[in-house]
Design an enzyme around this catalytic site. Sequence first.
Site, PDB file in Angstrom:
ATOM      1  N   ASN A 281      12.255   4.131   9.726  1.00 26.60           N
ATOM      2  CA  ASN A 281      12.221   2.922   9.432  1.00 26.60           C
ATOM      3  C   ASN A 281      12.671   2.293   8.227  1.00 26.60           C
ATOM      4  OD1 ASN A 281       9.827   3.242  10.963  1.00 26.60           O
ATOM      5  ND2 ASN A 281       8.426   3.528   9.278  1.00 26.60           N
TER       6      ASN A 281
ATOM      7  N   TYR B 200      -2.743  11.845  15.524  1.00 27.80           N
ATOM      8  CA  TYR B 200      -1.351  12.411  15.593  1.00 27.80           C
ATOM      9  C   TYR B 200      -1.333  13.676  16.636  1.00 27.80           C
ATOM     10  CZ  TYR B 200       0.049   9.971  11.688  1.00 27.80           C
ATOM     11  OH  TYR B 200       0.213   8.745  10.459  1.00 27.80           O
ATOM     12  N   TRP B 201      -0.272  13.336  17.566  1.00 26.52           N
ATOM     13  CA  TRP B 201       0.002  14.754  18.367  1.00 26.52           C
ATOM     14  C   TRP B 201       1.614  14.899  18.093  1.00 26.52           C
ATOM     15  CZ3 TRP B 201      -2.418  10.510  20.154  1.00 26.52           C
ATOM     16  CH2 TRP B 201      -3.816  10.581  20.824  1.00 26.52           C
TER      17      TRP B 201
ATOM     18  N   GLU C 161       1.929  -4.354  -7.637  1.00 32.94           N
ATOM     19  CA  GLU C 161       1.905  -4.469  -9.126  1.00 32.94           C
ATOM     20  C   GLU C 161       3.363  -4.694  -9.563  1.00 32.94           C
ATOM     21  OE1 GLU C 161      -0.825  -4.322 -11.065  1.00 32.94           O
ATOM     22  OE2 GLU C 161      -2.019  -4.239  -9.110  1.00 32.94           O
TER      23      GLU C 161
ATOM     24  N   ASP D  54       8.729   2.262   3.033  1.00 31.00           N
ATOM     25  CA  ASP D  54      10.102   2.506   3.916  1.00 31.00           C
ATOM     26  C   ASP D  54      11.078   1.810   4.054  1.00 31.00           C
ATOM     27  OD1 ASP D  54       8.181   4.633   4.583  1.00 31.00           O
ATOM     28  OD2 ASP D  54       7.868   3.780   6.520  1.00 31.00           O
TER      29      ASP D  54
HETATM   30  P1  ADP Z   1       4.080   2.851   0.202  1.00 32.17           P
HETATM   31  O1  ADP Z   1       2.345   3.339   0.038  1.00 32.17           O
HETATM   32  O2  ADP Z   1       4.049   2.484   1.660  1.00 32.17           O
HETATM   33  O3  ADP Z   1       4.926   3.885  -0.299  1.00 32.17           O
HETATM   34  P2  ADP Z   1       3.883   0.637  -1.662  1.00 32.17           P
HETATM   35  O4  ADP Z   1       2.347   0.323  -1.527  1.00 32.17           O
HETATM   36  O5  ADP Z   1       4.034   1.685  -3.079  1.00 32.17           O
HETATM   37  O6  ADP Z   1       4.154   1.607  -0.511  1.00 32.17           O
HETATM   38  O7  ADP Z   1       4.514  -0.562  -1.669  1.00 32.17           O
HETATM   39  C1  ADP Z   1       5.942  -0.456  -1.406  1.00 32.17           C
HETATM   40  C2  ADP Z   1       6.603  -1.670  -2.072  1.00 32.17           C
HETATM   41  O8  ADP Z   1       6.218  -2.698  -1.021  1.00 32.17           O
HETATM   42  C3  ADP Z   1       6.183  -2.228  -3.190  1.00 32.17           C
HETATM   43  O9  ADP Z   1       7.030  -1.475  -4.359  1.00 32.17           O
HETATM   44  C4  ADP Z   1       6.310  -3.520  -3.223  1.00 32.17           C
HETATM   45  O10 ADP Z   1       7.738  -4.021  -3.462  1.00 32.17           O
HETATM   46  C5  ADP Z   1       6.028  -3.969  -1.909  1.00 32.17           C
HETATM   47  N1  ADP Z   1       4.679  -4.434  -1.806  1.00 32.17           N
HETATM   48  C6  ADP Z   1       3.507  -3.526  -1.409  1.00 32.17           C
HETATM   49  N2  ADP Z   1       2.482  -4.274  -1.361  1.00 32.17           N
HETATM   50  C7  ADP Z   1       2.804  -5.550  -1.698  1.00 32.17           C
HETATM   51  C8  ADP Z   1       1.917  -6.937  -1.820  1.00 32.17           C
HETATM   52  N3  ADP Z   1       0.713  -7.057  -1.584  1.00 32.17           N
HETATM   53  N4  ADP Z   1       2.422  -8.184  -2.282  1.00 32.17           N
HETATM   54  C9  ADP Z   1       4.052  -7.948  -2.283  1.00 32.17           C
HETATM   55  N5  ADP Z   1       4.828  -6.884  -2.071  1.00 32.17           N
HETATM   56  C10 ADP Z   1       4.045  -5.738  -1.994  1.00 32.17           C
END
Ligand code: ADP
Length: 310
Positions: A32, A100-101, A229, A258
């Site tokens: 991805n 998963y497999w 956040e 990703d």
């Molecule tokens: P993962 O759990 O897939 O590693 P994260 O939840 O940490 O990913 O999110 C990765 C990135 O995606 C964050 O740093 C942010 O830039 C973006 N992101 C995630 N959730 C949101 C949201 N609700 N709104 C806007 N951007 C988001």
Amino acid sequence: MQKVVLFGECMLELKQNDAATMRHAFAGDALNSAVYLKRQFSQIDVSFMSAVGDDSISQQMLDVFTQEGLDNCFVYADKTKAPGVYLVQTDEDGERSFVYWRENSAAREVMQFVDQDVIDTLGSQDLFFFSGISLAVIKPEQRAMFWDMLKQLKQAGVKIVFDPNYRPRLWRDEDEAKGEFEQAFALSDLLLPGIEDFSQLYQLESVNEILDFCQPYQIEEIVIKNGPESVFIAIDGQVQEVKIQPVAKVVDTTSAGDSFNGVYLGARMTEQTPQRAVELASAAASCVIQHPGAIAPAQAFKDFMQSRFG
Ligand code: ADP
């Protein structure tokens, strides 16, 4: 031309369509990231490194990689294996669950195909990315070969990038994951974790605790994702927080991290500042989570990024 290799597993994704039918797609964290990196930075030579089988699904996978502009020169065919598969189900409340497999998948065999010639060719890359999922997938008895390869790449000047992407069910126990991760931290030039990786495995809850933990590894650049956040960038002991614009309507968070990783890498490889790279990467992630599945439609992604950044 700048060159990057992303190492991991691509799986066949099956999704319930209606009671009688399923739809399929291809996905995996490193893949991805490779797709989004190439979509945003077509001037970079992007290769996915893995093993697939010698069957029609594997051929479809290779075709998708090619359609996305990826170089398949590090994708090997194991005639005795087939790709891993996972099924995504969504219940009435929109909660997703996965089956998963992958225990016997071709990707687990990838290190069999890596000889000194392959390592020498990889040594001319600018950057090598792998994740905790890529690591967990390599057969335990072949991991020493992986570390030997990585040390040689580092010595050759290839920038090493790691995202822990901790998935407890892929590891025998926490100690196994910690043992592998700590080797990865020791070799990494750039680390792209989420706070959750450290809270789940090491019970570290804050950015400062994570940075203290990472300090002995002397990692040049650490970018810590914290969901909707903010993102923290730590370079040479200086920490900067970049706020995220939360998306009003999240459709599917698959591949948020990703897509962030892929675009962040592309931005840094094209000499953009870490702050600008986070802006581009978080915009890409915010687009991806407004579409179902790991890979958003190419045109929608392109239009979104163009509307934001021209
Ligand atoms: P993962 O759990 O897939 O590693 P994260 O939840 O940490 O990913 O999110 C990765 C990135 O995606 C964050 O740093 C942010 O830039 C973006 N992101 C995630 N959730 C949101 C949201 N609700 N709104 C806007 N951007 C988001």
